[in-house]
Scaffold this motif. Structure first.
Motif, PDB file in Angstrom:
ATOM      1  N   THR A  10       0.840  -1.192   0.000  1.00 30.17           N
ATOM      2  CA  THR A  10       0.000   0.000   0.000  1.00 30.17           C
ATOM      3  C   THR A  10       0.871   1.237   0.000  1.00 30.17           C
ATOM      4  OG1 THR A  10      -1.519  -1.271   1.346  1.00 30.17           O
ATOM      5  CG2 THR A  10      -1.950   1.080   1.149  1.00 30.17           C
ATOM      6  N   THR A  11       1.840   1.250   0.879  1.00 27.97           N
ATOM      7  CA  THR A  11       2.686   2.422   0.993  1.00 27.97           C
ATOM      8  C   THR A  11       3.444   2.662  -0.307  1.00 27.97           C
ATOM      9  OG1 THR A  11       2.966   1.802   3.289  1.00 27.97           O
ATOM     10  CG2 THR A  11       4.424   3.512   2.428  1.00 27.97           C
ATOM     11  N   ALA A  12       3.931   1.606  -0.872  1.00 27.02           N
ATOM     12  CA  ALA A  12       4.681   1.755  -2.116  1.00 27.02           C
ATOM     13  C   ALA A  12       3.804   2.344  -3.198  1.00 27.02           C
ATOM     14  CB  ALA A  12       5.220   0.392  -2.553  1.00 27.02           C
ATOM     15  N   LEU A  13       2.618   1.793  -3.302  1.00 23.53           N
ATOM     16  CA  LEU A  13       1.688   2.290  -4.316  1.00 23.53           C
ATOM     17  C   LEU A  13       1.365   3.754  -4.079  1.00 23.53           C
ATOM     18  CD1 LEU A  13      -0.108   1.724  -6.728  1.00 23.53           C
ATOM     19  CD2 LEU A  13      -1.888   0.991  -5.165  1.00 23.53           C
ATOM     20  N   ALA A  14       1.129   4.063  -2.788  1.00 21.13           N
ATOM     21  CA  ALA A  14       0.772   5.429  -2.456  1.00 21.13           C
ATOM     22  C   ALA A  14       1.912   6.370  -2.808  1.00 21.13           C
ATOM     23  CB  ALA A  14       0.432   5.534  -0.967  1.00 21.13           C
ATOM     24  N   LEU A  15       3.108   5.954  -2.498  1.00 15.60           N
ATOM     25  CA  LEU A  15       4.245   6.814  -2.812  1.00 15.60           C
ATOM     26  C   LEU A  15       4.388   7.006  -4.314  1.00 15.60           C
ATOM     27  CD1 LEU A  15       6.803   5.534  -0.181  1.00 15.60           C
ATOM     28  CD2 LEU A  15       5.831   7.823  -0.357  1.00 15.60           C
ATOM     29  N   ALA A  16       4.166   5.920  -5.027  1.00 16.46           N
ATOM     30  CA  ALA A  16       4.236   6.041  -6.476  1.00 16.46           C
ATOM     31  C   ALA A  16       3.203   7.039  -6.974  1.00 16.46           C
ATOM     32  CB  ALA A  16       3.986   4.672  -7.116  1.00 16.46           C
ATOM     33  N   LEU A  17       2.017   6.937  -6.407  1.00 19.09           N
ATOM     34  CA  LEU A  17       0.962   7.869  -6.816  1.00 19.09           C
ATOM     35  C   LEU A  17       1.358   9.296  -6.475  1.00 19.09           C
ATOM     36  CD1 LEU A  17      -2.274   5.938  -5.833  1.00 19.09           C
ATOM     37  CD2 LEU A  17      -1.509   6.547  -8.127  1.00 19.09           C
ATOM     38  N   ALA A  41      -2.695  19.020  -0.217  1.00 19.59           N
ATOM     39  CA  ALA A  41      -4.080  18.664  -0.551  1.00 19.59           C
ATOM     40  C   ALA A  41      -4.905  19.885  -0.949  1.00 19.59           C
ATOM     41  CB  ALA A  41      -4.735  17.954   0.622  1.00 19.59           C
ATOM     42  N   ASP A  42      -4.714  21.003  -0.206  1.00 22.06           N
ATOM     43  CA  ASP A  42      -5.575  22.157  -0.502  1.00 22.06           C
ATOM     44  C   ASP A  42      -5.258  22.741  -1.878  1.00 22.06           C
ATOM     45  OD1 ASP A  42      -3.140  22.948   0.305  1.00 22.06           O
ATOM     46  OD2 ASP A  42      -3.817  24.394   1.814  1.00 22.06           O
ATOM     47  N   GLN A  43      -3.954  22.754  -2.211  1.00 24.70           N
ATOM     48  CA  GLN A  43      -3.624  23.266  -3.537  1.00 24.70           C
ATOM     49  C   GLN A  43      -4.141  22.339  -4.635  1.00 24.70           C
ATOM     50  OE1 GLN A  43       0.588  23.878  -3.517  1.00 24.70           O
ATOM     51  NE2 GLN A  43       0.452  25.452  -1.920  1.00 24.70           N
ATOM     52  N   LEU A  44      -4.086  21.079  -4.368  1.00 26.51           N
ATOM     53  CA  LEU A  44      -4.590  20.130  -5.354  1.00 26.51           C
ATOM     54  C   LEU A  44      -6.088  20.305  -5.551  1.00 26.51           C
ATOM     55  CD1 LEU A  44      -2.590  16.983  -4.335  1.00 26.51           C
ATOM     56  CD2 LEU A  44      -2.509  18.116  -6.548  1.00 26.51           C
ATOM     57  N   ARG A  45      -6.750  20.587  -4.450  1.00 26.08           N
ATOM     58  CA  ARG A  45      -8.197  20.755  -4.540  1.00 26.08           C
ATOM     59  C   ARG A  45      -8.533  21.958  -5.427  1.00 26.08           C
ATOM     60  NH1 ARG A  45      -9.209  20.809   0.915  1.00 26.08           N
ATOM     61  NH2 ARG A  45      -8.555  18.641   1.088  1.00 26.08           N
ATOM     62  N   GLU A  46      -7.686  23.006  -5.273  1.00 26.28           N
ATOM     63  CA  GLU A  46      -7.935  24.187  -6.093  1.00 26.28           C
ATOM     64  C   GLU A  46      -7.708  23.894  -7.573  1.00 26.28           C
ATOM     65  OE1 GLU A  46      -5.492  27.298  -4.512  1.00 26.28           O
ATOM     66  OE2 GLU A  46      -6.494  27.127  -2.574  1.00 26.28           O
ATOM     67  N   LEU A  47      -6.850  22.944  -7.854  1.00 24.44           N
ATOM     68  CA  LEU A  47      -6.544  22.654  -9.250  1.00 24.44           C
ATOM     69  C   LEU A  47      -7.731  22.050  -9.991  1.00 24.44           C
ATOM     70  CD1 LEU A  47      -2.928  21.211  -9.008  1.00 24.44           C
ATOM     71  CD2 LEU A  47      -3.643  23.280 -10.217  1.00 24.44           C
ATOM     72  N   ASP A  48      -8.598  21.418  -9.269  1.00 24.71           N
ATOM     73  CA  ASP A  48      -9.684  20.684  -9.942  1.00 24.71           C
ATOM     74  C   ASP A  48     -10.602  21.588 -10.744  1.00 24.71           C
ATOM     75  OD1 ASP A  48      -8.812  18.312  -9.186  1.00 24.71           O
ATOM     76  OD2 ASP A  48     -10.120  18.084  -7.434  1.00 24.71           O
ATOM     77  N   GLY A  89      -4.590   4.560 -16.156  1.00 22.14           N
ATOM     78  CA  GLY A  89      -4.818   5.274 -17.402  1.00 22.14           C
ATOM     79  C   GLY A  89      -3.965   6.527 -17.503  1.00 22.14           C
ATOM     80  N   GLY A  90      -3.500   7.007 -16.383  1.00 21.99           N
ATOM     81  CA  GLY A  90      -2.582   8.122 -16.399  1.00 21.99           C
ATOM     82  C   GLY A  90      -3.222   9.491 -16.530  1.00 21.99           C
ATOM     83  N   ARG A  91      -4.519   9.573 -16.394  1.00 20.62           N
ATOM     84  CA  ARG A  91      -5.113  10.912 -16.417  1.00 20.62           C
ATOM     85  C   ARG A  91      -4.763  11.618 -15.107  1.00 20.62           C
ATOM     86  NH1 ARG A  91     -10.831  11.058 -16.552  1.00 20.62           N
ATOM     87  NH2 ARG A  91     -10.668  13.169 -17.339  1.00 20.62           N
ATOM     88  N   PRO A  92      -4.471  12.884 -15.154  1.00 21.55           N
ATOM     89  CA  PRO A  92      -4.066  13.598 -13.931  1.00 21.55           C
ATOM     90  C   PRO A  92      -5.104  13.482 -12.829  1.00 21.55           C
ATOM     91  CG  PRO A  92      -3.753  14.981 -15.876  1.00 21.55           C
ATOM     92  CD  PRO A  92      -4.409  13.726 -16.352  1.00 21.55           C
ATOM     93  N   VAL A  93      -6.367  13.639 -13.214  1.00 20.17           N
ATOM     94  CA  VAL A  93      -7.421  13.551 -12.208  1.00 20.17           C
ATOM     95  C   VAL A  93      -7.422  12.155 -11.579  1.00 20.17           C
ATOM     96  CG1 VAL A  93      -9.839  13.988 -11.776  1.00 20.17           C
ATOM     97  CG2 VAL A  93      -8.727  14.976 -13.785  1.00 20.17           C
ATOM     98  N   ALA A  94      -7.134  11.176 -12.428  1.00 23.22           N
ATOM     99  CA  ALA A  94      -7.250   9.800 -11.987  1.00 23.22           C
ATOM    100  C   ALA A  94      -6.261   9.498 -10.876  1.00 23.22           C
ATOM    101  CB  ALA A  94      -7.035   8.862 -13.157  1.00 23.22           C
ATOM    102  N   GLU A  95      -5.061  10.036 -11.002  1.00 27.66           N
ATOM    103  CA  GLU A  95      -4.068   9.706  -9.991  1.00 27.66           C
ATOM    104  C   GLU A  95      -4.453  10.274  -8.633  1.00 27.66           C
ATOM    105  OE1 GLU A  95      -0.919  10.994 -12.365  1.00 27.66           O
ATOM    106  OE2 GLU A  95      -0.577   8.989 -13.191  1.00 27.66           O
ATOM    107  N   LEU A  96      -4.963  11.473  -8.666  1.00 27.50           N
ATOM    108  CA  LEU A  96      -5.416  12.070  -7.421  1.00 27.50           C
ATOM    109  C   LEU A  96      -6.583  11.275  -6.838  1.00 27.50           C
ATOM    110  CD1 LEU A  96      -4.457  14.439  -5.861  1.00 27.50           C
ATOM    111  CD2 LEU A  96      -6.194  15.845  -6.963  1.00 27.50           C
ATOM    112  N   ALA A  97      -7.500  10.930  -7.736  1.00 26.66           N
ATOM    113  CA  ALA A  97      -8.648  10.130  -7.285  1.00 26.66           C
ATOM    114  C   ALA A  97      -8.183   8.803  -6.722  1.00 26.66           C
ATOM    115  CB  ALA A  97      -9.606   9.906  -8.442  1.00 26.66           C
ATOM    116  N   ALA A  98      -7.185   8.241  -7.373  1.00 20.29           N
ATOM    117  CA  ALA A  98      -6.671   6.958  -6.909  1.00 20.29           C
ATOM    118  C   ALA A  98      -6.080   7.102  -5.508  1.00 20.29           C
ATOM    119  CB  ALA A  98      -5.617   6.446  -7.880  1.00 20.29           C
TER     120      ALA A  98
END
Lengths: 121, 475, 503, 507
Positions: A94-101, A114-121, D168-177
């Motif tokens: 899990t941790t590895a995957l999360a770090l990759a993400l 997180a807050d900056q990411l939220r603004e990006l949406d 799939g590599g969509r930017p939104v997707a990674e965050l959602a993931a």
């Protein structure tokens, strides 16, 4: 008042510690803004759960099934430990995957707050 | 004063003569039924089942034969008259509807049960709308609208009553025996009586349901006014006879005492309408009110529940039809030939239109009840009947009605014959009867019939004898 | 006597096949016409072939599939259903001819969609008519909703889409209620099959809301849910809002909504609820139909009054439907044999007269673009055939004898009297007069006002069905005692329903 | 002939090891995939399809045996329970297994062309590996009878699912993931915690064994904690309102085929978990299961309504479908928690049917995006004219999910509604109907946009049907949506005894 409660807690002090640890982790997951810190919080929670299960392997008044007599308590059941090994592997994955993400997110968005990411949406 | 129409010859549509012939045949057929009726035969023919148990059924009983024998000639007269009266506008429609209305009227007369009566009556009424509205002037349209409202409401009432009867006793055929009996309960009987009387009363111009009559008559073309007054209104009265004598029956009605309410109503109608007639200047309106008054006679006679009175009522239906047709024909002649609608404009017209005014005078006298004309006979029978049933008070009503008839008809005659015309109005006007043969002939025929019906009243096959046969089973 | 027979399925299949063929190959005008007409005639043939047997007391059954156990799709041809199917398949023929003429100018794509979905709608109607159980009925009822939607929004204008939305919201809401009722009935009776005298009376176990056996209150709930659910389509008064809005659709669709299928489906559903689900005996003990009757009265009078206020011809027609369809409900709720006859018979009476009027309204619109009543001056002289037919239909609604409407009026009044409810008789009379009040002015205008403007001839493809339907109005009013003609079917159907009660 | 066939079939079905093959096939296949990619990359999609197909075939003898013998167990290594690990194939496991078996081959067939475009080329082997892992995990989850294995398989499913969202590599997707991962990990931990508690209390991990031992215990607090942790954990996994937050974005932003698996199957892992939880605690009198049931019923109802409510306001097609998943999970949970035979039956049926329908819908939506690259209803206006077959499939799926009879979606809702009445709680019958109506509203929006609006986007006008290898699975599934409802009689008769047994265990 309080000391009495603590006294009451004494036999289950390990559980109390686990609960505290779990809550710290949960707190981090929910409140922290940095994704890495969230992940760390998750790891703390995992640790708490692992600790709980490992401690529960303690068998009071039990006897080992294989070893002959003369082995003194405290005895512990080996099964939880085996289980938790698996659990740790899972947590690792899990941790590895999360770090990759998180890396991907950082590459994509240039931030892992997180807050900056939220603004990006 | 409207401009007199110096009518160019109306081109024939080509089908008038065949229609007249056809009508003549129908009349002959109707008359051919008279011997059978005198013998008391009443053949029945089933036509169609409309709903379970609800048959369209013809039953040619003496009452119906009397009615048809009296009214069918009016169609022939009206047809002939129309040849001279009706212009080319909407002519096809006019003749179509006129000819359609004849079998419907026969259907009303020969209806074998209430449903059949209702069906033909409704169809006839609705169809007549097209005749009332024929001229399509604003007044005609307004009058027709009023007419259709009355007819539909009245028809709905009848429908209710008919369904009630059907519900209670089934689709019975008209016969001497009444359909209803006291055991059905007061509530139902009242409801039936009220709905049926109101429904037929609308058509029979029963006061206070007469509102459409004074509007519809002047608006309609003269030949149809004649039919309207002579036949259509009479179908209402005819319906009332069917209801009172064959649905309820005399005894039941006596027991129920409804007639104590109807008779005064009719009596008021006789007098009030006559007074109103005297106040009209428009000739056809005056005649229309006269119709209301005369129909009041008939209703009153029916409501008094006497054998002789019923004979009188039937007699008066036929006599009145003939006389009123004459009068309306004359009114039409006056309109077409002299452009005159109003009584006050008729001064001296008798010199230019002698035949017309002669016929008018004859019919007027008949209406008043001067012997030996038709009107006298029926009023005589009515009067005698009133005494026979022991209700002399209503004799006064009949006499009052006659007097008032004199009051509203004689002035017309007087003005036409004796008042000097205003000279300027006569200038440059070709008021003449020449070329009015198509209209004049039926007028004179009708006037002659008035005389014959009076003079030869007791001849077998004429209304009086038929009426006696028709009425006898009810007592 | 129950006989397994695939013909009900065949009748359904013909319409379905027609729809598929139209969708597949309908871009050719000729094929489109061929499929539509062929299917219409063929289906009529199949349906009518069921008639002699059904009149002889045979009941055709065809169970297709049972999917939750005890609940399935099946077809059962009883006389009431057959009557409905006959009416709709006869009207389908006329509507198809009319539609071919009416839609000629439209794009191929629109036409394909129109004829395809039209066939689907008719299939659904047959399904409703021949449904063996409430579930099958519901399925086709919903299918009808879904398939009429593309027709309602056919023009794809904002108004049409809005009307379509409204239509869907209403009908889906109604469908939801029916579904709820379905669940309640299934739970209470354990089955949904028709053809037993009163499913609830026969199988009443426990109430759906708990608390022991099925009581009056719970039955009332079921009744209300079902009647209101079906009532949406039947345009019962507070639920009628979609009907006038749906007038934006092309005329053949209006005909479909008002005469062939949709509104009738609702009314037919209520008939099923009354005669098959509750059953006469049970309803006679309870007092629900009284409420339904008053609901119908509100619709009859209210619909007429609203119709009176309309200046748009089709809207007036729509509101008058609200009024006239409720005759069926009123009659059905009277619970006596005479009223049952007319409840069934009026399906045809209203259908033919109303479709005539809609066809005429459409022909007028097609020929002159006129939609408002005050634009109709003198049109009777320009389109004599059509307006004559219109007049016949109007007179029928008014209740002039020898026309279909008279029969309805006569029997409803008789039924009301048999039910000792004279006030409903009065309502019928008043309703007839109200019909006169709002139809006669239209007729009057058409004939007696001076002609204005030019009106194109609508052509025989439009005129033919108009005249034929008007002729049917007369025919229905005069052929009551001929065997195998509509009235005898309706009265036989009613007799069967009541014979079951007597047993 | 028929007799011979039957005999050979039963002989085949009697082979004891099918159950372990069922798990080993996809998991093994998954492991081998990257290796195959290195050797012959073009074969990878076919390989995955082959594995999925074989797995599906493996389910058949199992189903056969279940139908004839009832539930049966398999003890790998031959250790008797409760000591050894047990695999058990009961009706509920069969439901999920059947769903996987039915849906995996079409999804993988669809993926061959789809993933080639939707997934970056380098990730393709991972895509297939993850998918097969996911499916294998699901199968394992379904058939395991062991608490800890439940956790492990759940993690296999979850981890592969997190990764699949991002693949799939969509930017939104990674965050959602990542969001999905966080929530998923928390729920996993809760479940693990509960497993620990139960083990500590009973000393056993075999579920049946644990269930037998639990009633004898007198530690209400610990029991409650365990039950609550399991419930919340599985509710999170199942995305029950109000724990649904992570779902819409994750499901909507994943590649279409993945969305199908996630929405159709992965959330069902949570449901199976809830079923198992129910089975564990059914006999425990100290714990008021009825009370827990009441909470779940209301949460289910809330999911039904809120999911639909959110869906109504979505513009993105896939988001709409994702919210609809929340609604349908609500149905299933509500049905289960009503705890009357028919409601449970309905919930079980709906579990399967929803998987089928939602897969259809997501695949069809994926195909639309594949061709046009557009996602919102406004952009996709008029697509019904250029991609008629695909849109027809989507419309069919929409009808089914609304629950129009006789489509697949109807039967489950029908029984849930009946069950609500059976349980004496008519309000929830009303919720079922109301939910169906709300669903109708937003699916009508979709149909409206596709068929009755003029196309505006160029991509829509020039679109054409997707290749047959994508269209065929979509159409096949759509037809199944239409037809399978008609066959509902079979699963109903099959499930009825199971539900009865479950309820018996409780009383």
């Amino acid at each position: 008042m309080l000391p009495e409660m603590l006294l009451e807690l004494r036999p289950n002090l390990d559980y109390a510690a686990v609960v505290v640890l779990f809550c710290i982790g949960l707190y981090a997951v929910i409140v922290k803004n940095n994704l890495i810190k969230k992940l760390l919080g998750l790891n703390i929670m995992e640790t708490a759960v692992f600790a709980f299960i490992v401690t529960s392997g303690m068998v009071e008044g039990g006897a080992p099934p294989v070893l002959g007599p003369g082995v003194m308590p405290p005895l512990a059941s080996p099964l939880p430990h085996a289980l938790i090994l698996t659990g740790i592997v899972v947590a690792l994955a899990t941790t590895a995957l999360a770090l990759a993400l998180i890396i991907r997110i950082y590459l994509q968005h240039g931030t892992i707050e997180a807050d900056q990411l939220r603004e990006l949406d | 004063m409207t401009q007199p129409q110096n009518i160019p010859k109306i081109p024939a549509a080509g089908y008038e003569l065949p229609l007249m012939l056809l009508t003549g045949l129908i009349i002959a057929g109707c008359w051919a039924l008279i011997p059978g009726a005198l013998a008391g035969r009443a053949p029945e023919f089933s036509l169609l089942q409309l709903a379970p148990g609800a048959w369209l059924l013809l039953r040619i009983d003496p009452l119906g034969v009397l009615f048809t024998a009296t009214i069918t000639p009016l169609w022939l007269l009206a047809l002939i008259y129309s040849r001279g009266y009706i212009g080319t506008a909407h002519r096809d429609r006019y003749y179509l509807v006129l000819m359609l209305s004849l079998p419907l009227a026969l259907g009303v007369a020969w209806a074998g049960n209430l449903l059949t009566l209702l069906v033909f009556y409704e169809l006839l009424s609705v169809l007549s709308y097209l005749l009332v509205v024929h001229e399509e002037t604003p007044t005609a349209k307004a009058a027709a609208a009023k007419y259709i409202v009355y007819v539909l409401v009245g028809g709905s009432c009848i429908l209710l009553g008919v369904v009630l009867v059907f519900y209670l006793v089934g689709g019975q055929t008209f016969a001497a025996e009444p359909m209803l009996h006291a055991g059905l309960g007061w509530g139902y009987l009242t409801a039936i009586f009220v709905t049926l009387l109101a429904g037929f009363g609308v058509k029979a111009a029963l006061v206070p349901l007469h509102g459409w009559v004074p509007d519809a008559h002047p608006a309609a073309p003269a030949p149809f006014s004649a039919l309207l007054s002579g036949v259509l209104v009479a179908t209402g009265a005819f319906g009332i006879i069917r209801v009172t004598h064959q649905v309820f029956g005399v005894e039941l009605l006596r027991e129920l005492g409804f007639m104590h309410w109807v008779s005064p109503l009719a009596a008021i109608g006789v007098l009030a309408a006559a007074v109103a007639a005297a106040r009209q200047d428009d000739l056809k309106r005056r005649l229309a009110y006269s119709t209301i008054s005369q129909l009041g006679y008939i209703t009153l006679a029916i409501s008094l529940l006497g054998q002789e009175l019923l004979v009188g009522a039937l007699l008066h239906i036929s006599n009145h039809a003939m006389m009123k047709a004459t009068l309306f024909f004359c009114a039409g002649l006056l309109l077409r030939r002299a452009g005159v609608r109003r009584v006050s404009e008729m001064a001296g017209l008798a010199r230019r239109l002698p035949w017309t005014m002669a016929a008018f005078t004859l019919a007027a006298l008949g209406m008043i009840g001067v012997p030996p004309l038709a009107g006298f006979i029926s009023k005589w029978v009515l009067g005698m009947g009133t005494l026979a049933t022991g209700q002399p008070l209503y004799l006064l009503v009949f006499m009052g009605g006659s007097l008032l008839a004199a009051a509203y008809l004689l002035p017309v005659v007087y003005i036409a014959y004796f008042r000097e015309p205003v000279e300027e109005e006569w200038k440059n006007k070709a008021i003449t009867e020449r070329g009015a043969g198509w209209m004049l002939i039926p007028t004179l025929l009708a006037a002659a019939a008035t005389v014959i019906l009076g003079v030869a009243a007791t001849a077998p096959g004429l209304p009086l004898s038929l009426a006696r046969v028709a009425v006898s089973p009810f007592w | 006597m129950e006989i397994v027979d695939p013909r009900p399925l065949l009748a359904l299949g013909i319409s379905l096949a027609c729809a598929l063929l139209v969708f597949a190959t309908g871009r050719h005008y000729g094929r489109r016409v061929l499929w539509s007409m062929g299917a219409a005639l063929l289906k009529f043939g199949v349906v009518i072939s069921l008639l002699p047997g059904a009149m002889a007391g045979e009941v055709y059954l065809f169970r297709l599939v049972e999917f939750p156990p005890g609940v399935g799709i099946g077809f059962r041809v009883d006389l009431m259903g057959l009557f409905f199917a006959l009416v709709s398949s006869t009207l389908w023929i006329f509507t198809t001819i009319y539609a071919i003429g009416y839609m000629r100018g439209e794009a191929d794509r629109a036409q394909v969609r129109f004829f395809g979905f039209f066939a689907l709608c008719v299939a659904a109607t047959v399904g409703i008519a021949f449904a063996e159980n409430l579930l099958t009925l519901f399925i086709f009822y919903e299918l009808l909703t879904v398939c009429t939607y593309p027709l309602v929004i056919h023009k794809e204008t904002p108004a049409a889409l809005k009307a379509g939305r409204k239509y869907l919201i209403y009908t889906l809401g109604g469908g939801g209620l029916v579904l709820l009722g379905l669940v309640l009935v299934q739970h209470a009776a354990g089955t949904l099959s028709f053809g037993q005298t009163g499913l609830l009376a026969a199988g009443a176990h426990d109430g759906p809301l708990g608390g022991g056996p099925l009581g009056g209150g719970q039955l009332g709930l079921i009744f209300a849910v079902l009647v209101l659910g079906f009532g949406v389509k039947a345009a019962v008064m507070p639920l009628h809002g979609w009907l006038p809005s749906a007038m934006v659709a092309p005329t053949p669709v209006s005909a479909l909504l008002h005469a062939v299928a949709v509104v009738k489906a609702g009314a037919f559903g209520i008939l099923r609820v009354i005669y098959d689900i509750f059953g006469l005996e049970l309803l006679a003990q309870l007092n629900f139909t009284q409420a339904l009757a008053w609901l119908a009265v509100v619709s009859i009078i209210g619909g007429s009054l609203l119709a009176w206020r309309q200046v748009n011809l089709k809207r007036r027609l729509a509101y008058s439907t609200v009024s006239q369809v409720s005759y069926i409900l009123l009659a059905a709720s009277l619970l006596n044999p005479t009223a049952t006859v007319v409840a069934i018979m009026h399906l045809a009476n209203q259908g033919f007269a109303k479709i005539t009027m809609f066809f005429v309204a459409g022909a007028i619109e097609q020929g002159s673009g006129r939609t408002e009543i005050n634009q109709l001056d003198g049109i009777g002289r320009q389109m004599p055939w059509s307006l004559a037919a219109f007049t016949v239909a109007a007179l029928s609604f008014i209740g002039v004898p020898l026309l279909a409407g008279f029969l309805t009026k006569w029997l409803v009044i008789l039924g009301a009297l048999e039910g000792e409810a004279w006030w409903f008789a009065a309502v019928m009379v008043i309703s007839g007069l109200l019909n006169a009040v709002y139809w006669l002015p239209v007729v009057y205008r058409a004939y007696f006002r001076p002609v204005t403007g030019v009106v194109a001839d609508p052509g025989w493809l439009l005129r033919g069905p108009i005249i034929a339907c008007a002729a049917f109005v007369v025919l229905l009013g005069t052929t009551a005692h001929f065997h195998l003609l509509p009235f005898s079917v309706a009265s036989e159907a009613a007799r069967v329903i009541w014979a079951e009660v007597a047993n | 002939m028929a007799a011979a066939l039957t005999v050979s079939w039963s002989a085949l079905a009697a082979w004891p090891h099918w159950l372990i093959v069922l798990i080993l096939l996809p998991l093994g296949g998954a492991v081998l995939t990257p290796a195959l990619y290195a050797l012959q990359r073009r074969l990878v999609p076919w390989w995955a399809l082959l594995v999925a197909g074989l797995t599906a075939l493996t389910v058949l003898p199992l189903l056969w045996r279940l139908a004839h013998e009832g539930p049966f167990s398999y003890l790998p290594g031959g250790w008797a329970r409760p000591y050894g690990v047990e695999l058990r194939f009961d009706e509920f496991a069969a439901l999920l297994a059947a769903a996987v078996a039915l849906l995996a081959p079409p999804v993988l067939l669809f993926s061959r062309r789809y993933a080639a475009r939707a997934v970056p080329a380098g990730r393709l082997p991972f895509y297939y590996t993850l998918l097969l892992l996911n499916l294998g995990g699901l199968l394992g989850l379904a058939i395991t009878a062991d608490l800890f294995n439940l956790f492990v398989f759940l993690e296999v499913v979850s981890l592969s699912a997190y990764a699949l969202v991002a693949v799939g590599g969509r930017p939104v997707a990674e965050l959602a993931a990542f969001k999905y991962l966080l929530m998923g990990a928390i729920s996993s931990l809760l479940i693990l915690l509960a497993v620990g508690i139960l083990f500590a209390l009973t000393g056993s991990l075999n579920m049946a064994d644990v269930a037998q031992r639990l009633p004898a215990l007198a530690t209400p607090a610990a029991l409650t904690l365990a039950a609550a942790a399991l419930l919340v954990g599985f509710m999170l996994k199942a995305a029950l309102f109000p724990l649904h937050n992570w779902l819409p974005e994750a499901h909507a932003s994943a590649p279409g085929a993945v969305s199908a698996v996630l929405s159709g199957l992965v959330v069902k892992a949570g449901i199976i978990g809830l079923v198992r939880t129910y089975q564990l605690f059914a006999g425990v009198e100290l714990l008021d299961t009825a009370n827990l049931g009441a909470i779940l019923v209301w949460l289910g109802a809330a999911s039904v309504v809120m999911g639909s409510f959110f869906a109504v306001f979505q513009h993105d097609l896939k988001l709409m479908l994702a919210y609809s998943t929340i609604t349908n999970i609500g149905y299933i949970v509500m049905g289960w928690a009503l705890a009357s035979p028919q409601a449970m039956l309905g919930a079980s049926l709906h579990l399967f049917n929803h998987a089928l329908i939602k897969t259809t819908l997501f695949l069809a939506a994926g195909a639309l995006i594949y061709r046009t690259g557009l996602r919102t209803l406004e952009e996709l206006r008029g697509i019904g004219r250029t991609m008629p077959l695909n849109c027809a499939a989507l419309a069919l799926g929409a009808l089914a999910i609304v629950g129009v009879p006789p489509t697949a979606g109807f039967v489950g809702k029908w029984f849930i509604a009946l069950g609500a009445l059976q349980a004496g709680r008519p309000f929830f019958a009303l919720v079922v109907v109301f939910g169906a109506l709300l669903a109708a509203v937003y699916y009508v929006r979709i149909i409206n946009a596709f068929y009755f609006r003029e196309p505006e986007q160029k991509a829509v006008v020039t679109a054409r049907e997707v290749p047959w290898s994508m269209l065929a699975p979509v159409l096949l599934l759509a037809l199944l949506c239409l037809g399978i409802g008609l066959l509902a009689r079979l699963p109903v008769e099959f499930l009825e005894p199971a539900v009865a047994r479950l309820l018996d265990g409780r009383s």
